[in-house]
Design a protein around this motif. Structure first.
Motif, PDB file in Angstrom:
ATOM      1  N   PHE A  17      53.173  -6.218  38.141  1.00  0.00           N
ATOM      2  CA  PHE A  17      53.125  -5.485  39.405  1.00  0.00           C
ATOM      3  C   PHE A  17      53.337  -3.987  39.160  1.00  0.00           C
ATOM      4  N   GLY A  18      54.401  -3.648  38.451  1.00  0.00           N
ATOM      5  CA  GLY A  18      54.736  -2.244  38.229  1.00  0.00           C
ATOM      6  C   GLY A  18      53.692  -1.480  37.444  1.00  0.00           C
ATOM      7  N   MET A  19      53.175  -2.101  36.391  1.00  0.00           N
ATOM      8  CA  MET A  19      52.169  -1.411  35.585  1.00  0.00           C
ATOM      9  C   MET A  19      50.871  -1.216  36.362  1.00  0.00           C
ATOM     10  N   LEU A  20      50.517  -2.175  37.222  1.00  0.00           N
ATOM     11  CA  LEU A  20      49.305  -1.990  38.023  1.00  0.00           C
ATOM     12  C   LEU A  20      49.492  -0.886  39.055  1.00  0.00           C
ATOM     13  N   VAL A  21      50.651  -0.831  39.683  1.00  0.00           N
ATOM     14  CA  VAL A  21      50.903   0.254  40.636  1.00  0.00           C
ATOM     15  C   VAL A  21      50.750   1.594  39.921  1.00  0.00           C
TER      16      VAL A  21
END
Length: 160
Positions: A17-21
């Motif tokens: 989730f964080g890396m995609l954001v």
């Protein structure tokens, strides 16, 4: 990519989730490679395929919404003030706005598969004040298709 693999291995869905954001906002994260790796991890049952798609879609869409609001709040004022320094005159900005009004929604969907374009379209959507409902419809469609395609590619590679 090694850092991304390590983060996913240690933190799982939170890292995805964080890396995609952050990747959608514009940090140099190899999104396609990462998504393929997520699919591979799903194929060997480290991650759940359906949950990986949902989390990836949520991260991608969250990054797109943040980019949209950044474009809406600070993008246009920055281009109005500094655009001339990079060759973006008011006339050229108006040409971009008209083009984006006509083709922007489909650029969001199909541009999602082109690194660099997917990042810029969200900012342009906000700068051109595209309605949020319309933006979410097209951005969500592109993100969902993109997540399914790359996770499925990785899953298929792992099964073979």
């Amino acid at each position: 990519m090694d850092v991304a693999k390590e983060l996913i291995s240690q933190y799982g869905y939170f890292a995805i989730f964080g890396m995609l954001v952050l990747g959608i906002i514009g940090l140099p994260i190899p999104d396609e490679v990462m998504m393929t790796f997520v699919g591979y991890l799903s194929s060997i049952h480290i991650l759940h395929y359906g949950l990986a798609i949902v989390i990836s879609f949520s991260g991608a869409l969250s990054g797109m919404v943040i980019s949209y609001f950044l474009g809406k709040k600070i993008g246009k004022p920055l281009l109005d003030k500094f655009g001339k320094w990079i060759g973006l005159t008011p006339k050229r900005l108006e040409t971009v706005r008209r083009w984006f009004d006509k083709y922007g929604p489909w650029t969001i969907v199909f541009g999602y598969f082109i690194p660099g374009i997917r990042h810029v379209t969200c900012y342009l959507s906000g700068m051109n004040e595209m309605k949020m409902k319309k933006f979410l419809t097209f951005a969500g469609s592109g993100a969902f298709i993109w997540c399914i395609v790359f996770i499925t590619i990785g899953y298929t590679i792992g099964v073979i």
